[in-house]
Design an enzyme around this catalytic site. Structure first.
Site, PDB file in Angstrom:
ATOM      1  N   HIS A 125       0.866  -1.177   0.000  1.00 48.11           N
ATOM      2  CA  HIS A 125       0.000   0.000   0.000  1.00 48.11           C
ATOM      3  C   HIS A 125       0.910   1.237   0.000  1.00 48.11           C
ATOM      4  O   HIS A 125       2.027   1.194   0.519  1.00 48.11           O
ATOM      5  CB  HIS A 125      -0.825  -0.043   1.290  1.00 48.11           C
ATOM      6  CG  HIS A 125      -1.913   0.957   1.391  1.00 48.11           C
ATOM      7  ND1 HIS A 125      -1.687   2.238   1.833  1.00 48.11           N
ATOM      8  CD2 HIS A 125      -3.238   0.863   1.132  1.00 48.11           C
ATOM      9  CE1 HIS A 125      -2.840   2.890   1.845  1.00 48.11           C
ATOM     10  NE2 HIS A 125      -3.803   2.086   1.427  1.00 48.11           N
ATOM     11  N   ASP A 203       3.214  -4.543   8.021  1.00 46.24           N
ATOM     12  CA  ASP A 203       1.982  -3.808   7.822  1.00 46.24           C
ATOM     13  C   ASP A 203       0.857  -4.831   7.993  1.00 46.24           C
ATOM     14  O   ASP A 203       0.634  -5.666   7.118  1.00 46.24           O
ATOM     15  CB  ASP A 203       1.977  -3.187   6.418  1.00 46.24           C
ATOM     16  CG  ASP A 203       0.632  -2.580   6.054  1.00 46.24           C
ATOM     17  OD1 ASP A 203      -0.355  -2.826   6.781  1.00 46.24           O
ATOM     18  OD2 ASP A 203       0.566  -1.876   5.039  1.00 46.24           O
ATOM     19  N   GLN A 206      -4.274  -5.496   6.739  1.00 44.60           N
ATOM     20  CA  GLN A 206      -5.205  -6.475   6.164  1.00 44.60           C
ATOM     21  C   GLN A 206      -5.132  -7.818   6.876  1.00 44.60           C
ATOM     22  O   GLN A 206      -5.932  -8.711   6.575  1.00 44.60           O
ATOM     23  CB  GLN A 206      -4.911  -6.679   4.668  1.00 44.60           C
ATOM     24  CG  GLN A 206      -5.140  -5.458   3.823  1.00 44.60           C
ATOM     25  CD  GLN A 206      -6.611  -5.030   3.760  1.00 44.60           C
ATOM     26  OE1 GLN A 206      -7.519  -5.805   4.028  1.00 44.60           O
ATOM     27  NE2 GLN A 206      -6.835  -3.770   3.429  1.00 44.60           N
ATOM     28  N   LYS A 229     -10.651  -1.280   9.921  1.00 40.05           N
ATOM     29  CA  LYS A 229     -10.767  -2.456   9.044  1.00 40.05           C
ATOM     30  C   LYS A 229     -11.150  -3.693   9.846  1.00 40.05           C
ATOM     31  O   LYS A 229     -11.203  -4.796   9.316  1.00 40.05           O
ATOM     32  CB  LYS A 229      -9.453  -2.696   8.312  1.00 40.05           C
ATOM     33  CG  LYS A 229      -9.138  -1.597   7.294  1.00 40.05           C
ATOM     34  CD  LYS A 229      -7.824  -1.841   6.617  1.00 40.05           C
ATOM     35  CE  LYS A 229      -7.285  -0.619   5.932  1.00 40.05           C
ATOM     36  NZ  LYS A 229      -7.958  -0.307   4.672  1.00 40.05           N
ATOM     37  N   CYS A 369      -4.623   2.312  -3.768  1.00 34.49           N
ATOM     38  CA  CYS A 369      -3.406   2.846  -3.129  1.00 34.49           C
ATOM     39  C   CYS A 369      -2.242   1.879  -3.318  1.00 34.49           C
ATOM     40  O   CYS A 369      -1.431   1.681  -2.407  1.00 34.49           O
ATOM     41  CB  CYS A 369      -3.602   3.133  -1.641  1.00 34.49           C
ATOM     42  SG  CYS A 369      -4.869   4.342  -1.326  1.00 34.49           S
TER      43      CYS A 369
HETATM   44  N1  PMP Z   1      -1.717  -0.989   4.466  1.00 28.32           N
HETATM   45  C1  PMP Z   1      -2.624  -1.764   3.879  1.00 28.32           C
HETATM   46  C2  PMP Z   1      -2.229  -3.134   3.411  1.00 28.32           C
HETATM   47  C3  PMP Z   1      -3.926  -1.294   3.716  1.00 28.32           C
HETATM   48  O1  PMP Z   1      -4.842  -2.075   3.123  1.00 28.32           O
HETATM   49  C4  PMP Z   1      -4.268  -0.006   4.180  1.00 28.32           C
HETATM   50  C5  PMP Z   1      -5.663   0.566   4.017  1.00 28.32           C
HETATM   51  N2  PMP Z   1      -6.237   0.343   2.766  1.00 28.32           N
HETATM   52  C6  PMP Z   1      -3.272   0.757   4.796  1.00 28.32           C
HETATM   53  C7  PMP Z   1      -2.022   0.231   4.926  1.00 28.32           C
HETATM   54  C8  PMP Z   1      -3.536   2.134   5.303  1.00 28.32           C
HETATM   55  O2  PMP Z   1      -4.400   2.083   6.399  1.00 28.32           O
HETATM   56  P1  PMP Z   1      -5.065   3.398   6.961  1.00 28.32           P
HETATM   57  O3  PMP Z   1      -5.657   4.119   5.787  1.00 28.32           O
HETATM   58  O4  PMP Z   1      -6.101   2.882   7.910  1.00 28.32           O
HETATM   59  O5  PMP Z   1      -3.999   4.182   7.634  1.00 28.32           O
END
Ligand code: PMP
Length: 413
Positions: A125, A203, A206, A229, A369
């Protein structure tokens, strides 16, 4: 083992009983983006504001004690949820993005210098790429990638090559890809990094919502995830940092609560974890985060994973029968989570999402993203359906019916 109580679960989510697009039942399949909230979480926030609201860690009156107690109880829940050795290693942040930026700022600026390498992967991401680009540019360091194969699995021999340079300062990767659903080979990565003495950041945005996470068993040094999430409100998440590293880290934001004593020119820092939580935090949503963890623990993370595996397996099978469909990622169900990215031959993902939405089915379209991954897949965007605790096979059927409609409309063979 008792049956998964899907009807009771669905009844806990008020939003699932609303209709959209002129009376169609809502089929919510954008859970990788954010999840819906059960009444238990909504009520916890409501109760906090109605009955316990005060600022924390300061005043001695009863409300303040209750608010502090509720906030700190949520920290205990997070610590237990990820099997942290102690509560002091859990820092509340806005979400995964803030967590990673905290590490890049507080740890990265002290530990990364010219010529050093930060290793990330092709399926990250943006929040696990951009902070490292900023750091690398500032410090004259390099960013290196572990590429993926055609099934969406990381090519770990490339990690070996990077580590052999002796210049790698950090390896960072998503435990589960938000586009391909790939579950990273964490043992493979962590054991290589441990042998090379290189810290690992995971990270977990997910992963934490969908499987049992044990930061000690994972063998990582940093673990970041977001509450929204996993049934909790937006604007709250957590960063876990191994104590030996956290104790050496300088502060992130300066301000109230993170200090012990402030003088005109010198300040001393508060104890862990407060040193990293400057200012009035997001108290109510932290309490909601605790309620979300209680809810997931009540279901049991093993059952959550089992349910999602079964829905995903069913969806992969049914979607494969839709004309013109390309599904990305591995079909090995043990290697992927409940995220399915797909494309139709020449149909733009936004058009697909719009037609599907007309049937009441909410899916995502776009680059998610993850533009580095889109480049690798040679597409500007994909569609993505992602599942959670309340999704059913009927939801998948509704998706497939709406996808069949797309295939018919665009005359795909
Ligand atoms: N890492 C991953 C793998 C994600 O899926 C996401 C959210 N789509 C994020 C980071 C960022 O998370 P947040 O927008 O809650 O900070």
């Amino acid at each position: 083992q008792s049956a998964y109580p899907i009807e009771e679960i669905r009844a806990d989510f008020p939003i699932l009983s609303r209709t959209v697009r002129g009376g169609k039942p809502l089929v919510y399949l954008d859970n990788a983006s954010t999840t819906q909230k059960p009444v238990q979480v909504i009520s916890a926030i409501d109760d906090y504001y109605r009955n316990h609201n005060a600022n924390i860690h300061r005043a001695v009156y009863e409300l303040a004690e209750e608010a502090t107690g509720a906030y700190e109880a949520a920290r205990d829940k997070v610590a237990r949820f990820i099997n942290s050795p102690s509560r002091e290693e859990v820092i509340f942040v806005r979400g995964t993005t803030e967590a990673i930026n905290l590490v890049a700022y507080s740890w990265g600026r002290a530990n990364v210098g010219p010529g050093d390498i930060i290793v990330t992967t092709e399926y990250e991401h943006h929040s696990n790429i951009v902070p490292w680009q900023l750091l690398a540019k500032e410090k004259g360091a390099e960013l290196a990638y572990i590429d993926i194969d055609e099934k969406g699995e990381l090519l770990l021999e490339q990690l070996d090559e990077h580590l052999e340079t002796g210049r790698v300062k950090l390896v960072t990767f998503s435990l589960m890809s938000n586009v391909l659903g790939t579950i990273s080979d964490v043992q493979g990565i962590a054991s290589r990094c441990k042998a090379a003495g290189v810290p690992v950041l995971i990270d977990g945005a997910q992963a934490a919502p969908h499987m049992r996470v044990d930061v000690q068993a994972l063998g990582c040094d940093f673990f970041a995830f977001s509450g929204h999430k996993m049934l909790a409100p937006t604007g709250i998440g957590a960063l876990w940092v191994r104590r030996e590293i956290l104790e050496k880290m300088g502060p992130f934001h300066g301000g109230g609560d993170m200090i012990r004593e402030v003088h005109k020119f010198e300040t001393t820092w508060n104890d862990l974890p407060y040193k990293f939580e400057a200012g009035t935090p997001n108290i109510a949503d932290t309490v909601g985060f605790g309620a979300a963890i209680d809810y997931l623990e009540g279901l049991g993370m093993e059952d959550v994973r089992r349910h999602e595996k079964s829905i995903t397996e069913y969806a992969l099978k049914r979607m494969a029968g839709v004309k013109g469909m390309t599904i990305y990622g591995t079909d090995e169900i043990s290697r992927r989570g409940g995220v399915i990215s797909f494309n139709f031959a020449d149909v733009h993902p936004h058009d697909v999402a719009q037609i599907v939405d007309g049937e009441g089915v909410a899916i995502r379209s776009g680059h998610h993203c993850a533009q580095v991954l889109m480049e690798k897949l040679c597409v500007p965007a994909t569609n993505r359906a992602s599942f959670y605790v309340y999704n059913t096979r009927e939801d998948v059927d509704a998706l497939v019916t709406s996808l069949d409609k797309v295939a018919r409309l665009f005359k795909l063979e």
